[in-house]
Design a protein around this motif. Structure first.
Motif, mmCIF file in Angstrom:
data_model
loop_
_atom_site.group_PDB
_atom_site.id
_atom_site.type_symbol
_atom_site.label_atom_id
_atom_site.label_comp_id
_atom_site.label_asym_id
_atom_site.label_seq_id
_atom_site.Cartn_x
_atom_site.Cartn_y
_atom_site.Cartn_z
ATOM 1 N N LEU A 61 91.153 82.530 -74.869
ATOM 2 C CA LEU A 61 91.833 83.817 -74.786
ATOM 3 C C LEU A 61 91.837 84.484 -76.159
ATOM 4 C CD1 LEU A 61 93.642 85.859 -73.259
ATOM 5 C CD2 LEU A 61 95.581 84.406 -73.857
ATOM 6 N N ASP A 62 91.220 85.644 -76.250
ATOM 7 C CA ASP A 62 91.221 86.456 -77.466
ATOM 8 C C ASP A 62 91.917 87.767 -77.160
ATOM 9 O OD1 ASP A 62 89.580 84.754 -79.164
ATOM 10 O OD2 ASP A 62 87.940 85.281 -77.812
ATOM 11 N N ASN A 70 91.092 91.066 -66.814
ATOM 12 C CA ASN A 70 90.354 90.595 -67.973
ATOM 13 C C ASN A 70 89.594 91.766 -68.576
ATOM 14 O OD1 ASN A 70 89.246 88.821 -69.866
ATOM 15 N ND2 ASN A 70 87.547 88.287 -68.552
ATOM 16 N N CYS A 71 89.697 91.900 -69.886
ATOM 17 C CA CYS A 71 89.079 92.999 -70.657
ATOM 18 C C CYS A 71 89.748 94.350 -70.406
ATOM 19 C CB CYS A 71 87.585 93.105 -70.398
ATOM 20 S SG CYS A 71 86.676 91.648 -70.894
ATOM 21 N N GLY A 72 90.845 94.368 -69.686
ATOM 22 C CA GLY A 72 91.583 95.617 -69.516
ATOM 23 C C GLY A 72 92.258 96.004 -70.814
ATOM 24 N N TYR A 120 96.085 97.626 -76.767
ATOM 25 C CA TYR A 120 96.074 96.181 -76.601
ATOM 26 C C TYR A 120 94.962 95.861 -75.612
ATOM 27 C CZ TYR A 120 97.209 91.516 -74.983
ATOM 28 O OH TYR A 120 97.126 90.190 -74.651
ATOM 29 N N THR A 121 94.166 94.830 -75.902
ATOM 30 C CA THR A 121 93.155 94.370 -74.970
ATOM 31 C C THR A 121 92.970 92.870 -75.143
ATOM 32 O OG1 THR A 121 90.939 94.786 -74.071
ATOM 33 C CG2 THR A 121 91.164 94.772 -76.480
ATOM 34 N N SER A 122 92.369 92.243 -74.157
ATOM 35 C CA SER A 122 92.124 90.810 -74.224
ATOM 36 C C SER A 122 90.843 90.464 -73.497
ATOM 37 C CB SER A 122 93.301 90.050 -73.610
ATOM 38 O OG SER A 122 93.442 90.395 -72.242
#
Length: 120
Positions: A3-4, A41-43, A116-118
């Protein structure tokens, strides 16, 4: 693999992206954004001054009341999301994020958007 998570600035005039902050496997912060904003994811979530203040208050409350961590910002399960303990690593993430979100309150929102994103 893991998780990044990133906070990044986007210049409103040029669309230039500037990395503001990076977290690795801070699953509790990811949980906050998934539960509040249902991000995939990647949102990404555009951070407003109100969101920044809310997150900062939660982080700061945990810094001074570490025994409330599991109530205020619980760990969040997921693939390759790291530790679920409320130990040294969790609290070092809290301390770093509290500093980052404190400073985010002073971003020039007339010039930049903050997101913010991940990714995992």
């Amino acid at each position: 693999m893991g998780l990044d998570m990133y906070l990044y600035l986007e210049d409103k005039e040029t669309s230039e992206v500037i990395e503001y902050s990076y977290y690795r496997k801070f699953n509790a912060l990811q949980g906050y954004f998934v539960e509040k904003f249902d991000i995939p994811n990647c949102g990404k979530v555009k951070l407003t001054e109100e969101i920044i203040e809310d997150v900062y208050q939660i982080l700061n409350d945990i810094r001074y009341n570490r025994e409330k961590a599991n109530l205020l910002l619980p760990t969040f399960p997921g693939p390759f999301f790291g530790s679920y303990d409320y130990g040294r690593i969790y609290h070092s993430y809290i301390d770093q994020a509290a500093s980052d979100f404190y400073h985010a309150k002073f971003v020039d929102f007339n010039k930049y958007n903050l997101f913010y994103t991940s990714n995992w």
